[in-house]
Design an enzyme around this catalytic site. Sequence first.
Site, PDB file in Angstrom:
ATOM      1  N   ARG A 104       0.675  -1.112  -0.248  1.00 50.50           N
ATOM      2  CA  ARG A 104       0.126   0.194   0.712  1.00 50.50           C
ATOM      3  C   ARG A 104       1.127   1.546   0.543  1.00 50.50           C
ATOM      4  O   ARG A 104       1.784   1.392   1.233  1.00 50.50           O
ATOM      5  CB  ARG A 104      -0.753   0.292   1.262  1.00 50.50           C
ATOM      6  N   HIS A 131      -7.241   0.840  -6.012  1.00 50.77           N
ATOM      7  CA  HIS A 131      -7.709  -0.545  -5.414  1.00 50.77           C
ATOM      8  C   HIS A 131      -8.334  -1.502  -5.270  1.00 50.77           C
ATOM      9  O   HIS A 131      -9.667  -2.076  -5.157  1.00 50.77           O
ATOM     10  CB  HIS A 131      -8.547   0.606  -4.080  1.00 50.77           C
ATOM     11  N   GLN A 134     -10.186  -4.441  -2.617  1.00 55.44           N
ATOM     12  CA  GLN A 134     -11.712  -3.194  -2.135  1.00 55.44           C
ATOM     13  C   GLN A 134     -12.715  -3.829  -3.323  1.00 55.44           C
ATOM     14  O   GLN A 134     -13.551  -4.849  -3.061  1.00 55.44           O
ATOM     15  CB  GLN A 134     -11.481  -2.285  -2.340  1.00 55.44           C
ATOM     16  N   CYS A 266     -16.263   1.699   1.187  1.00 48.17           N
ATOM     17  CA  CYS A 266     -15.115   0.576   0.993  1.00 48.17           C
ATOM     18  C   CYS A 266     -14.233   0.996   2.889  1.00 48.17           C
ATOM     19  O   CYS A 266     -14.194  -0.132   3.236  1.00 48.17           O
ATOM     20  CB  CYS A 266     -13.804   0.853   0.665  1.00 48.17           C
ATOM     21  N   ARG A 294     -13.355  -8.585   2.339  1.00 42.91           N
ATOM     22  CA  ARG A 294     -12.154  -8.251   2.037  1.00 42.91           C
ATOM     23  C   ARG A 294     -11.519  -9.852   2.297  1.00 42.91           C
ATOM     24  O   ARG A 294     -10.074 -10.024   1.465  1.00 42.91           O
ATOM     25  CB  ARG A 294     -11.149  -7.266   2.778  1.00 42.91           C
TER      26      ARG A 294
HETATM   27  N1   CP Z   1     -11.261  -0.090   2.902  1.00 40.71           N
HETATM   28  C1   CP Z   1      -9.806  -0.120   3.206  1.00 40.71           C
HETATM   29  O1   CP Z   1      -8.794  -0.340   2.529  1.00 40.71           O
HETATM   30  O2   CP Z   1     -10.323  -0.030   4.783  1.00 40.71           O
HETATM   31  P1   CP Z   1      -8.498   0.296   5.149  1.00 40.71           P
HETATM   32  O3   CP Z   1      -7.926   1.234   4.321  1.00 40.71           O
HETATM   33  O4   CP Z   1      -8.741   0.366   6.823  1.00 40.71           O
HETATM   34  O5   CP Z   1      -7.379  -0.757   4.890  1.00 40.71           O
HETATM   35  N1  NVA Z   2      -9.986   6.586  -0.934  1.00 45.39           N
HETATM   36  C1  NVA Z   2      -9.446   6.504   0.189  1.00 45.39           C
HETATM   37  C2  NVA Z   2      -9.835   4.595   0.415  1.00 45.39           C
HETATM   38  C3  NVA Z   2      -9.574   4.689   1.448  1.00 45.39           C
HETATM   39  C4  NVA Z   2      -9.532   2.950   1.806  1.00 45.39           C
HETATM   40  C5  NVA Z   2      -7.366   6.661   0.249  1.00 45.39           C
HETATM   41  O1  NVA Z   2      -7.386   6.229  -0.587  1.00 45.39           O
HETATM   42  O2  NVA Z   2      -7.946   7.071   0.955  1.00 45.39           O
END
Ligand code: CP
Ligand code: NVA
Length: 312
Positions: A104, A131, A134, A266, A294
């Site tokens: 990430r 993502h 997700q 999400c 997930r």
């Molecule tokens: N939806 C999602 O990716 O959540 P986190 O940022 O908590 O991993």
């Molecule tokens: N769009 C958000 C998603 C978090 C899961 C971000 O990138 O922070």
Amino acid sequence: MARHLRSLRDLNADECARLLELAADIKAAPQKYASALAGKSIAMIFAKQSTRTRISFEVGIHQLGGQALALSTGGGTGMQMGRGETTHDTAKVLSRFVHGIVIRTFAQSQVEGLAEHGSVPVINALTDLYHPCQGLADLQTIREHFGDTRGRRLVYVGAGNNVAHSLMLAGPRAGMDVVVACPTELPPNAHVLLQAQADAAEYGTKVGVETDVERAVEGADVIYTDTWVSMGEEEEAKRLIQILRPYQVNEALMAKTGTKSIFMHCLPAHRNDEVTDAVMDGAQSVVFDQAENRLHAQKALLALLMEAAPWS
Ligand code: CP
Ligand code: NVA
């Protein structure tokens, strides 16, 4: 050659369907897969915060009999990447130790770089652009709820961001139409839109952008939203909130959708900004099923990419 999940473009429609089948089986009978990753270690690099992604990967890898290494890029125990070690060198080194990399981070190019220079599968656990994990859990959730994803129409309400981009790529692969209802100032990435529309043409679905949110949600099966301020956009928060205020998902907006529609997010949610408590906690909300999925979708992804389960 290792297979990756850099974006959902790494999976075709058949592979996506296979992954969803496997995810359903893993959810129903997890013990069947208890040694799928036996003897394997997976590095999980987090340059941004996470609750769901990090925990579901860590627990999922454990449930598959593997070892998960949760790594950060900052602080005293952080990776040297955080001090400038190149993606190239990091990819080469990690490939000598581990059997897969979950990352990430901010730049999509870092995910691409790890995949290019390493020799093990790389999974995008969120970048500024995509993502995909997700998106897979979202497809599993929609499939569970409606019995099938095909023929459904999903309307994403909010900024054209990483989550929107992955839904735009997920839709065509699952036979769904996707509309991004966003302000003119915050459209999806033009290149991603072109890719998604090319995929939609190939698979016989539609992907579009609409600024009139009320018109967009009419008769929709799935209403989806995300935070107005993504990670890394904190300095722009005030401007984003102001632009996105009219795009709140509330009961009045949900009333314009299809009679059997569901609400998705999400998470994490900023309650009473992008979505009201009444919708988050209402009967149409499936947000916690999404969070749970997930785990199952990523276990299926790991099993396939690590060649512990066949693609067909
Ligand atoms: N939806 C999602 O990716 O959540 P986190 O940022 O908590 O991993
Ligand atoms: N769009 C958000 C998603 C978090 C899961 C971000 O990138 O922070």
